[in-house]
Design an enzyme around this catalytic site. Structure first.
Site, mmCIF file in Angstrom:
data_model
loop_
_atom_site.group_PDB
_atom_site.id
_atom_site.type_symbol
_atom_site.label_atom_id
_atom_site.label_comp_id
_atom_site.label_asym_id
_atom_site.label_seq_id
_atom_site.Cartn_x
_atom_site.Cartn_y
_atom_site.Cartn_z
ATOM 1 N N ASP A 287 0.847 -1.208 0.000
ATOM 2 C CA ASP A 287 0.000 0.000 0.000
ATOM 3 C C ASP A 287 0.880 1.255 0.000
ATOM 4 O O ASP A 287 0.694 2.162 -0.820
ATOM 5 C CB ASP A 287 -0.895 0.052 1.246
ATOM 6 C CG ASP A 287 -2.045 -0.926 1.234
ATOM 7 O OD1 ASP A 287 -3.090 -0.603 0.659
ATOM 8 O OD2 ASP A 287 -1.898 -2.017 1.816
ATOM 9 N N THR B 145 -7.151 -4.693 -0.064
ATOM 10 C CA THR B 145 -5.966 -5.140 0.670
ATOM 11 C C THR B 145 -6.140 -6.548 1.230
ATOM 12 O O THR B 145 -5.202 -7.344 1.216
ATOM 13 C CB THR B 145 -5.607 -4.147 1.789
ATOM 14 O OG1 THR B 145 -5.389 -2.860 1.198
ATOM 15 C CG2 THR B 145 -4.356 -4.569 2.535
#
Length: 163
Positions: free
Chosen positions: A48, A130
């Site tokens: 990320d 995610t």
């Protein structure tokens, strides 16, 4: 030959998403369950942060006056208890595309805080999905340019599509 509207923006966005995908693939290939938890308890990974860093760097160099509204900021990375996490991000960014110091990487990430909003800005989800990413399933790198409230460029990088 007719010019494509926002062609320069499209090309910069494509380059940024491709670099981010390299980092995401590399992190996913050697994935552990290491992640930080946001205030809402959702996970945030090395990928990320690395993805956001390279996208913000690329867009910032090409369009220095455009703001970027993204998901992450580097505040927690600067905490002494998370330096190992910052070190992993630094390794991934440098191994996959860019040479930079940890401080530079944090500045690139923080460019995504979108503090100066205008009629033209980029919006970024460095890893949309995610939890899927952590399971080695599908996720996307989502990037769009908004001008006067309208999406004029939209990119969706799906590194695992077809995998």
């Amino acid at each position: 030959m007719t010019a494509i509207p926002f062609e320069r923006e499209l090309n910069a966005g494509l380059a940024a998403v491709r670099e981010a995908a390299k980092i995401c693939r590399s992190v996913q290939a050697q994935i552990t369950l290491d992640h930080l938890s946001k205030v809402d308890s959702s996970p945030v990974t090395v990928a990320d942060f690395g993805s956001q860093a390279v996208v913000c760097k690329t867009l910032g160099e090409t369009f220095p006056h455009d703001s970027i509204v993204a998901e992450e900021d580097a505040t927690e990375l600067r905490d002494s208890g998370n330096l190992h996490f910052l070190h992993q991000i630094h390794e991934q960014v440098c191994a996959n595309c860019l040479q930079a110091s940890p401080d530079e990487i944090c500045r690139w990430i923080d460019r995504g805080t979108g503090q100066h909003r205008h009629d033209r800005f980029w919006t970024l989800d460095p890893i949309d999905g995610t939890k899927g990413f952590l399971r080695r399933e599908q996720y996307a790198i989502s990037l769009a340019l908004i001008v006067d409230g309208q999406i004029v460029v939209g990119l969706l990088g799906c590194p695992n599509l077809g995998a």
